[in-house]
Scaffold this active site. Sequence first.
Site, PDB file in Angstrom:
ATOM      1  N   ASN A  99       0.835  -1.165  -0.035  1.00 42.06           N
ATOM      2  CA  ASN A  99       0.007   0.033  -0.003  1.00 42.06           C
ATOM      3  C   ASN A  99       0.866   1.417  -0.019  1.00 42.06           C
ATOM      4  O   ASN A  99       0.986   2.108  -1.038  1.00 42.06           O
ATOM      5  CB  ASN A  99      -0.787   0.098   1.293  1.00 42.06           C
ATOM      6  CG  ASN A  99      -2.122   1.093   1.137  1.00 42.06           C
ATOM      7  OD1 ASN A  99      -1.954   1.750   0.162  1.00 42.06           O
ATOM      8  ND2 ASN A  99      -2.783   1.312   2.286  1.00 42.06           N
ATOM      9  N   ASP A 100       1.473   1.425   1.164  1.00 41.10           N
ATOM     10  CA  ASP A 100       2.445   2.719   1.157  1.00 41.10           C
ATOM     11  C   ASP A 100       3.717   2.940   0.285  1.00 41.10           C
ATOM     12  O   ASP A 100       3.707   3.796  -0.408  1.00 41.10           O
ATOM     13  CB  ASP A 100       3.131   2.890   2.609  1.00 41.10           C
ATOM     14  CG  ASP A 100       2.080   2.904   3.704  1.00 41.10           C
ATOM     15  OD1 ASP A 100       1.200   3.300   3.412  1.00 41.10           O
ATOM     16  OD2 ASP A 100       2.635   2.440   4.672  1.00 41.10           O
ATOM     17  N   VAL A 101       4.019   1.781  -0.278  1.00 42.37           N
ATOM     18  CA  VAL A 101       5.051   1.825  -1.419  1.00 42.37           C
ATOM     19  C   VAL A 101       4.430   2.203  -2.838  1.00 42.37           C
ATOM     20  O   VAL A 101       5.251   2.465  -3.600  1.00 42.37           O
ATOM     21  CB  VAL A 101       5.966   0.530  -1.569  1.00 42.37           C
ATOM     22  CG1 VAL A 101       6.499   0.263  -0.406  1.00 42.37           C
ATOM     23  CG2 VAL A 101       5.198  -0.649  -1.949  1.00 42.37           C
TER      24      VAL A 101
END
Lengths: 103, 457
Positions: free
Chosen positions: B383-385
């Site tokens: 998600n964050d990446v």
Amino acid sequence: MDAATLLTVIVLAVFVGFEVVSKVTSKLHTPLMSGANAIHGIILVGAIIVAGQTTEPLLLTVALIAVVLATANLVGGFVVTDRMLEMFRGRKAKATPTNGDTA
Amino acid sequence: MNILSPEWTAVLYLIAAVCFILALKGLSSPKGARRGNLIGAAGALIAVATVFLSTRFENVPLILAAIAIGSAVAVPIARRVQMTQMPQLVAGFNGVGGGAAALVAVLELAHAEDPWIRLAIVFTMVIGAVSFAGSTVTVGKLQEVISTRPLIFPGMRWVMSIVVIATLVTSGFVIATGAWEWAIAVLLIGLVAGLLLVLPVGGADVPIVISLLNAFTGLAVAASGVVLGNILLVVAGTLVGASGTILTKAMASAMGRSVAGIIFGAFRGGSTAGSTEQSDRPVKSATTADVAVQLGYAQNVIIVPGYGLAVAQGQHTIAELATSLEARGVTVSFGIHPVAGRMPGHMNVLLAEANVPYESLKELEEINAEFKNADVVLVVGANDVVNPAAKTSPGSPIYGMPILEVGQAQQVVFLKRSMRPGFAGIENELLFDPKTTLLFGDAKDSLTQVLGAVKAL
């Protein structure tokens, strides 16, 4: 070992340490960390020296514990790094026939 | 035995040190990596043989027995551990190494007359104890025996300050008097410091801490080399300390974090914990059949695996999916963020284990140029990446982190457990983009179903 020699060795080793890993691909971060981890297991040499110099039972026991711990670090570290890297390499050999099949 | 003269001993230690340098050098490129590691092991063997042959020793049979025990414990574990548990194992080996260094230093205290040598002893004890206790906590967190959320309690900052002062004071007494009692106190306080240092670190930052503690142990070994007057320990320890520091910095910057921010973030009340609120904005969800059609009839698919895939142990299933897509003539590559998995570079190891060809694993910069040519990007458990907020919203905690720019592709499919935001606790705008579809569920289960549907096409 005099202080000046020691300082020279340390400073040079710092530069070598910086230099050898500065270009490492992020793909290999895990094996590199594991390999560097194995190298500091060389404290085993220090543990052997202190264990070989004492006859007092308590001190000897502590020193032998240090030998066990250091061996685990050194031997385990190299074995597990090899296992990881074997997969990186072995897969290439297996990949070639697969590519041949699809082509 | 006294077979080797001091000159030959020095030469053999030098050879061992060169082996270690070549090992680190070799590990930096895929081609020479395995050979590099074997050269390192050979260097270690030379060093251990040299120490036995160069000094008159007591207790040789006992020492050999201890080495046999250490090997008998470590080798089977190293052989059998699952690749997903690699971070725990590396942390564990690091901890015992730090512990060994601390014990060696304590034992040398009796022989140390020079206060400078006592300073090196105290340094080794403190760093070794911190590394041992800290690594133990990281193993606990990674095994989820200890909560992966940052553990903080009111007044922790004060406790930490007291521990730091106590370390300095007791260390001062050891240097001044060389007394045993104070040395034991230093060790115990070092252990407490190690606990306090790592408990407040959040789950996803733990790998960075492992790398940092690895560098710490290197420094402790170097200092013990100073104590024992052993040049090999100095060189090997310094090498690991220096390379470990660089590696830690590289990993932290791949996450868009600073090392200081990770260690002290929780103390300052930083937002490493992340929010767990669910968003109720509308998203497009898909069925496994939809995803299978999207993938099966595409020309160019890029798979972006993340932490969630490692947790679900779905690496074999995703490799199988890639193979069956390739059999249909689809070009498949993997876009790997440097910190994907449970430790930096871990995803590469997991996919290598699942027999994904090394050439299909593309690094961030390489794959970012290819997203615009991709028909479908399949994001699994990440998600964050892939969150564009890292580029677009300066206020965001992940702002500045290099991301995989999956938004440039024609279509994006997310396999996600839930709508919970990722570790950084920020919503991902990409999830609400018209070209994005979501398939909810455990990564491995979803992949198995998609694989089945692709095969049935």
